[in-house]
Design a protein around this motif. Structure first.
Motif, mmCIF file in Angstrom:
data_model
loop_
_atom_site.group_PDB
_atom_site.id
_atom_site.type_symbol
_atom_site.label_atom_id
_atom_site.label_comp_id
_atom_site.label_asym_id
_atom_site.label_seq_id
_atom_site.Cartn_x
_atom_site.Cartn_y
_atom_site.Cartn_z
ATOM 1 N N PHE A 42 0.824 -1.208 0.000
ATOM 2 C CA PHE A 42 0.000 0.000 0.000
ATOM 3 C C PHE A 42 0.863 1.264 0.000
ATOM 4 O O PHE A 42 0.523 2.258 -0.640
ATOM 5 C CB PHE A 42 -0.940 0.006 1.208
ATOM 6 N N ASP A 43 1.979 1.234 0.717
ATOM 7 C CA ASP A 43 2.888 2.387 0.725
ATOM 8 C C ASP A 43 3.366 2.716 -0.681
ATOM 9 O O ASP A 43 3.478 3.890 -1.060
ATOM 10 C CB ASP A 43 4.104 2.107 1.611
ATOM 11 N N ARG A 44 3.676 1.696 -1.460
ATOM 12 C CA ARG A 44 4.221 1.913 -2.796
ATOM 13 C C ARG A 44 3.141 2.225 -3.825
ATOM 14 O O ARG A 44 3.435 2.823 -4.863
ATOM 15 C CB ARG A 44 5.054 0.692 -3.212
ATOM 16 N N LEU A 45 1.919 1.844 -3.539
ATOM 17 C CA LEU A 45 0.811 2.176 -4.430
ATOM 18 C C LEU A 45 0.241 3.560 -4.132
ATOM 19 O O LEU A 45 -0.488 4.121 -4.950
ATOM 20 C CB LEU A 45 -0.307 1.140 -4.290
ATOM 21 N N HIS A 46 0.552 4.085 -2.933
ATOM 22 C CA HIS A 46 -0.022 5.364 -2.487
ATOM 23 C C HIS A 46 -1.546 5.300 -2.564
ATOM 24 O O HIS A 46 -2.216 6.231 -3.010
ATOM 25 C CB HIS A 46 0.521 6.526 -3.328
ATOM 26 N N SER A 47 -2.075 4.165 -2.135
ATOM 27 C CA SER A 47 -3.510 3.915 -2.196
ATOM 28 C C SER A 47 -3.885 2.947 -1.085
ATOM 29 O O SER A 47 -3.021 2.275 -0.511
ATOM 30 C CB SER A 47 -3.877 3.313 -3.560
ATOM 31 N N ASP A 48 -5.176 2.886 -0.765
ATOM 32 C CA ASP A 48 -5.660 1.938 0.233
ATOM 33 C C ASP A 48 -6.346 0.736 -0.406
ATOM 34 O O ASP A 48 -7.007 -0.045 0.279
ATOM 35 C CB ASP A 48 -6.644 2.632 1.195
ATOM 36 N N LYS A 49 -6.189 0.593 -1.730
ATOM 37 C CA LYS A 49 -6.796 -0.543 -2.424
ATOM 38 C C LYS A 49 -5.825 -1.085 -3.455
ATOM 39 O O LYS A 49 -5.127 -0.325 -4.129
ATOM 40 C CB LYS A 49 -8.100 -0.125 -3.117
ATOM 41 N N MET A 50 -5.763 -2.405 -3.562
ATOM 42 C CA MET A 50 -4.930 -3.027 -4.590
ATOM 43 C C MET A 50 -5.685 -4.166 -5.253
ATOM 44 O O MET A 50 -6.547 -4.805 -4.638
ATOM 45 C CB MET A 50 -3.610 -3.532 -4.001
ATOM 46 N N SER A 87 -9.345 -8.291 -5.143
ATOM 47 C CA SER A 87 -8.897 -7.014 -4.579
ATOM 48 C C SER A 87 -8.898 -7.063 -3.054
ATOM 49 O O SER A 87 -9.616 -7.857 -2.442
ATOM 50 C CB SER A 87 -9.780 -5.859 -5.055
ATOM 51 N N ILE A 88 -8.079 -6.192 -2.462
ATOM 52 C CA ILE A 88 -8.015 -6.025 -1.012
ATOM 53 C C ILE A 88 -7.933 -4.528 -0.726
ATOM 54 O O ILE A 88 -7.180 -3.804 -1.382
ATOM 55 C CB ILE A 88 -6.790 -6.733 -0.399
ATOM 56 N N SER A 89 -8.699 -4.060 0.252
ATOM 57 C CA SER A 89 -8.654 -2.662 0.672
ATOM 58 C C SER A 89 -8.281 -2.588 2.146
ATOM 59 O O SER A 89 -8.681 -3.442 2.943
ATOM 60 C CB SER A 89 -10.007 -1.981 0.449
ATOM 61 N N MET A 90 -7.526 -1.572 2.503
ATOM 62 C CA MET A 90 -7.118 -1.363 3.889
ATOM 63 C C MET A 90 -8.106 -0.419 4.566
ATOM 64 O O MET A 90 -8.375 0.672 4.066
ATOM 65 C CB MET A 90 -5.697 -0.781 3.930
ATOM 66 N N LEU A 91 -8.616 -0.828 5.729
ATOM 67 C CA LEU A 91 -9.574 -0.020 6.468
ATOM 68 C C LEU A 91 -8.973 0.615 7.714
ATOM 69 O O LEU A 91 -9.388 1.699 8.117
ATOM 70 C CB LEU A 91 -10.786 -0.878 6.876
ATOM 71 N N ASP A 92 -8.022 -0.061 8.344
ATOM 72 C CA ASP A 92 -7.459 0.425 9.609
ATOM 73 C C ASP A 92 -5.944 0.242 9.592
ATOM 74 O O ASP A 92 -5.427 -0.803 9.979
ATOM 75 C CB ASP A 92 -8.080 -0.339 10.787
ATOM 76 N N ARG A 93 -5.233 1.278 9.136
ATOM 77 C CA ARG A 93 -3.773 1.190 9.039
ATOM 78 C C ARG A 93 -3.132 0.984 10.411
ATOM 79 O O ARG A 93 -2.196 0.195 10.557
ATOM 80 C CB ARG A 93 -3.201 2.446 8.374
ATOM 81 N N GLY A 94 -3.614 1.699 11.412
ATOM 82 C CA GLY A 94 -3.021 1.598 12.739
ATOM 83 C C GLY A 94 -3.051 0.180 13.282
ATOM 84 O O GLY A 94 -2.048 -0.324 13.801
ATOM 85 N N GLN A 95 -4.197 -0.474 13.159
ATOM 86 C CA GLN A 95 -4.316 -1.848 13.640
ATOM 87 C C GLN A 95 -3.502 -2.817 12.785
ATOM 88 O O GLN A 95 -2.949 -3.792 13.292
ATOM 89 C CB GLN A 95 -5.787 -2.269 13.655
ATOM 90 N N LEU A 96 -3.411 -2.527 11.487
ATOM 91 C CA LEU A 96 -2.610 -3.388 10.614
ATOM 92 C C LEU A 96 -1.130 -3.278 10.984
ATOM 93 O O LEU A 96 -0.405 -4.279 10.993
ATOM 94 C CB LEU A 96 -2.832 -2.996 9.154
ATOM 95 N N GLU A 97 -0.679 -2.071 11.300
ATOM 96 C CA GLU A 97 0.706 -1.889 11.738
ATOM 97 C C GLU A 97 0.955 -2.620 13.055
ATOM 98 O O GLU A 97 2.041 -3.166 13.280
ATOM 99 C CB GLU A 97 1.023 -0.404 11.880
#
Length: 245
Positions: free
Chosen positions: A165-173, A210-220
């Motif tokens: 996600f960091d390299r896509l600069h997006s919350d969906k791939m 596809s996968i989308s990120m909803l909660d970056r803090g919890q994922l970290e």
């Protein structure tokens, strides 16, 4: 008759290494930079290939993949617009034992082997940045080797999602769970179970392909320390992205 829509070429300086070059160096190589598409699944080079071009991605993600004799494989590094693909050109090794494959479609500017070697031998900022990026890449491959050996599938999966996600600069791939299992070198069932768990807990949402990120803090929080270690080293070594208006 309707005229075709003309799509403007992306600015080469969307790549962080090209953006950090002094004006004189950038303008010297600009006429020789060739824009190329990076379609999903494109194998840019196989293990042992003589690399002809250095690629500077401006979008998308390229995976460096190491394959074993039994056919199994694992991703050893990710490259986005923070870096470049083809370090063997200036490191003197001519080829690499890993292959490079486009994980997420995008575009890149490429520079021929001959011209890159000429620029590198001048000892300017491009040489300096290329060597710094190589050090960051070594850190990433080393950390991922430790991660794949010592951390759980959930930790690896979370770390991989964040890096992508960091390299896509997006919350969906756009990616399948089968592709992720191939990149992580684990069973598909393990990825399916882990993705389902994170989806149920509200960290991600998954759909077909596809996968989308909803909660970056919890994922970290679920990821191992490898994500932070690689991110901090890249930020320490490489120039920050420039904001363009």
């Amino acid at each position: 008759m309707t005229k075709p829509i003309q799509i403007a070429a992306p600015d080469p300086r969307q790549n962080q290494i090209l953006a950090a070059l002094p004006k004189a160096e950038y303008e010297r190589i600009l006429p020789d930079l060739e824009l190329v598409a990076m379609p999903l699944g494109w194998t840019m080079s196989e293990s042992g290939d003589h690399v002809r071009y250095l690629h500077f991605p401006v979008s998308g993600i390229v995976s460096l993949i190491y394959a074993l004799e039994d056919g199994s494989s694992s991703e050893i590094a990710l490259v986005g617009n923070e870096g470049l693909v083809g370090i063997s050109i200036y490191m003197g090794g001519d080829s690499l034992p890993s292959s490079t494959e486009v994980q997420s479609a995008g575009q890149a500017y490429r520079l021929s082997r001959k011209l890159m070697k000429q620029e590198f031998e001048q000892g300017g900022q491009l040489q300096h940045l290329a060597l710094l990026y190589t050090q960051a890449l070594i850190c990433q491959t080393s950390q991922m080797a430790v991660c794949n050996r010592h951390h759980s599938v959930e930790q690896q999966f979370s770390r991989w999602l964040l890096m992508s996600f960091d390299r896509l600069h997006s919350d969906k791939m756009m990616i399948t769970q089968e592709q992720i299992s191939h990149l992580l070198g684990v069973r598909r069932e393990s990825v399916t179970q882990t993705a389902g768990k994170l989806h149920k807990e509200g960290l991600i949402t998954k759909a077909r392909g596809s996968i989308s990120m909803l909660d970056r803090g919890q994922l970290e929080a679920r990821a191992c320390e490898c994500y932070a270690a690689v991110k901090e080293e890249c930020e320490r070594l490489l120039p920050p992205p420039k904001t363009r208006h």
